[in-house]
Design a protein around this motif. Structure first.
Motif, PDB file in Angstrom:
ATOM      1  N   MET A  18      16.288 -12.361  33.128  1.00  0.00           N
ATOM      2  CA  MET A  18      16.063 -10.923  32.981  1.00  0.00           C
ATOM      3  C   MET A  18      17.113 -10.298  32.067  1.00  0.00           C
ATOM      4  O   MET A  18      16.791  -9.403  31.273  1.00  0.00           O
ATOM      5  CB  MET A  18      16.040 -10.232  34.347  1.00  0.00           C
ATOM      6  CG  MET A  18      14.849 -10.620  35.219  1.00  0.00           C
ATOM      7  SD  MET A  18      13.213 -10.523  34.425  1.00  0.00           S
ATOM      8  CE  MET A  18      13.117  -8.809  34.015  1.00  0.00           C
ATOM      9  N   ALA A  19      18.365 -10.771  32.133  1.00  0.00           N
ATOM     10  CA  ALA A  19      19.397 -10.280  31.209  1.00  0.00           C
ATOM     11  C   ALA A  19      19.000 -10.607  29.770  1.00  0.00           C
ATOM     12  O   ALA A  19      19.132  -9.765  28.874  1.00  0.00           O
ATOM     13  CB  ALA A  19      20.752 -10.888  31.557  1.00  0.00           C
ATOM     14  N   ALA A  23      18.016  -8.068  26.560  1.00  0.00           N
ATOM     15  CA  ALA A  23      18.584  -8.245  25.218  1.00  0.00           C
ATOM     16  C   ALA A  23      17.476  -8.387  24.175  1.00  0.00           C
ATOM     17  O   ALA A  23      17.545  -7.784  23.101  1.00  0.00           O
ATOM     18  CB  ALA A  23      19.500  -9.469  25.199  1.00  0.00           C
ATOM     19  N   GLY A  24      16.465  -9.168  24.490  1.00  0.00           N
ATOM     20  CA  GLY A  24      15.341  -9.322  23.573  1.00  0.00           C
ATOM     21  C   GLY A  24      14.589  -8.022  23.352  1.00  0.00           C
ATOM     22  O   GLY A  24      14.085  -7.760  22.258  1.00  0.00           O
ATOM     23  N   MET A  39      11.603  -1.698  23.607  1.00  0.00           N
ATOM     24  CA  MET A  39      11.050  -2.191  24.866  1.00  0.00           C
ATOM     25  C   MET A  39      12.129  -2.455  25.913  1.00  0.00           C
ATOM     26  O   MET A  39      11.825  -2.926  27.002  1.00  0.00           O
ATOM     27  CB  MET A  39      10.240  -3.463  24.611  1.00  0.00           C
ATOM     28  CG  MET A  39       8.939  -3.216  23.885  1.00  0.00           C
ATOM     29  SD  MET A  39       7.859  -2.082  24.766  1.00  0.00           S
ATOM     30  CE  MET A  39       7.431  -3.060  26.196  1.00  0.00           C
ATOM     31  N   GLN A  40      13.371  -2.146  25.617  1.00  0.00           N
ATOM     32  CA  GLN A  40      14.441  -2.381  26.573  1.00  0.00           C
ATOM     33  C   GLN A  40      14.191  -1.740  27.932  1.00  0.00           C
ATOM     34  O   GLN A  40      14.369  -2.414  28.948  1.00  0.00           O
ATOM     35  CB  GLN A  40      15.770  -1.884  26.014  1.00  0.00           C
ATOM     36  CG  GLN A  40      16.572  -2.964  25.386  1.00  0.00           C
ATOM     37  CD  GLN A  40      17.930  -2.471  24.971  1.00  0.00           C
ATOM     38  OE1 GLN A  40      18.057  -1.409  24.378  1.00  0.00           O
ATOM     39  NE2 GLN A  40      18.934  -3.258  25.256  1.00  0.00           N
ATOM     40  N   VAL A  73      23.444  -7.981  21.315  1.00  0.00           N
ATOM     41  CA  VAL A  73      22.341  -7.743  22.240  1.00  0.00           C
ATOM     42  C   VAL A  73      21.997  -6.265  22.407  1.00  0.00           C
ATOM     43  O   VAL A  73      20.974  -5.939  23.007  1.00  0.00           O
ATOM     44  CB  VAL A  73      22.635  -8.356  23.634  1.00  0.00           C
ATOM     45  CG1 VAL A  73      22.749  -9.865  23.529  1.00  0.00           C
ATOM     46  CG2 VAL A  73      23.874  -7.754  24.254  1.00  0.00           C
ATOM     47  N   PHE A  74      22.840  -5.373  21.894  1.00  0.00           N
ATOM     48  CA  PHE A  74      22.543  -3.959  22.020  1.00  0.00           C
ATOM     49  C   PHE A  74      21.523  -3.555  20.952  1.00  0.00           C
ATOM     50  O   PHE A  74      21.276  -4.298  20.001  1.00  0.00           O
ATOM     51  CB  PHE A  74      23.808  -3.114  21.894  1.00  0.00           C
ATOM     52  CG  PHE A  74      24.814  -3.337  22.995  1.00  0.00           C
ATOM     53  CD1 PHE A  74      24.414  -3.618  24.296  1.00  0.00           C
ATOM     54  CD2 PHE A  74      26.163  -3.257  22.738  1.00  0.00           C
ATOM     55  CE1 PHE A  74      25.337  -3.816  25.308  1.00  0.00           C
ATOM     56  CE2 PHE A  74      27.091  -3.454  23.745  1.00  0.00           C
ATOM     57  CZ  PHE A  74      26.686  -3.738  25.027  1.00  0.00           C
ATOM     58  N   SER A  75      20.943  -2.404  21.107  1.00  0.00           N
ATOM     59  CA  SER A  75      19.915  -1.927  20.190  1.00  0.00           C
ATOM     60  C   SER A  75      20.368  -2.045  18.738  1.00  0.00           C
ATOM     61  O   SER A  75      21.504  -1.708  18.398  1.00  0.00           O
ATOM     62  CB  SER A  75      19.594  -0.464  20.524  1.00  0.00           C
ATOM     63  OG  SER A  75      18.571   0.007  19.699  1.00  0.00           O
TER      64      SER A  75
END
Length: 183
Positions: A18-19, A23-24, A39-40, A73-75
């Motif tokens: 889920m983490a 990130a994805g 989609m975060q 991994v951030f936007s």
């Protein structure tokens, strides 16, 4: 290996998964209008609904830690402490609380009900907006109205749909016995 050890391992794998999905979600962006929609939040709500409050919070903590130590991994593929304390930092901390709140909709051995899911998901969404909007206001020294119009209003309809979509997914996973800890 005991059954309890396998259950714990299963929970850890789901937490890490889920983490990674949160990130994805930072890379799944729809350029609709002047503000892109990512989609975060969908994966944040899903993490809470799937994992429960404790592991949902842990998954988002893992995600935030990964971004803080330098993984992109951030936007927008950003990372680092500067991004965490920058204008969008409130949304990141709000995400962690949102996963925690959504987790309370999950009851052991039963599917997440529509009523509980919508109530906890709505509360989680309000938490993200409150923390993110307030942090944005102070980080960029803008008025409350401008922070609300820039950092909250464009996202309301899309994020509401994401709560519903996360509920649909977790109910589907429950139906086929795919949730962690489910027999």
């Amino acid at each position: 290996m005991s059954d309890n050890t396998l259950t714990d391992l299963h929970q850890l794998v789901w937490t890490a998964l889920m983490a990674a999905m949160v990130a994805g979600g930072a890379y799944l962006v729809f350029p609709i209008g002047p503000v892109p929609i990512s989609m975060q939040p969908f994966f944040v709500f899903l993490a809470g609904f799937v994992l429960g409050p404790r592991s949902g919070l842990l998954a988002l903590g893992l995600y935030i830690l990964a971004g803080t130590v330098g993984l992109p991994v951030f936007s927008g593929g950003h990372s680092g402490l500067g991004h965490l304390i920058g204008p969008t930092g409130g949304y990141l901390f709000g995400f962690a609380l949102a996963a925690w709140l959504c987790g309370f909709a999950r009851k052991s051995g039963r599917p997440v009900s529509w009523g509980a899911g919508l109530a906890w998901g709505g509360g989680a969404l309000l938490t993200v907006y409150a923390l993110g909007g307030a942090w944005l206001k102070f980080a960029l020294d803008m008025t409350w109205t401008k922070a609300w119009l820039v950092g909250v209003v464009p996202f309301i309809p899309w994020d509401g749909l994401k709560v519903v979509a996360a509920l649909v997914c977790v109910r589907y996973l429950f139906r086929f016995g795919l949730l962690p800890g489910q027999r």
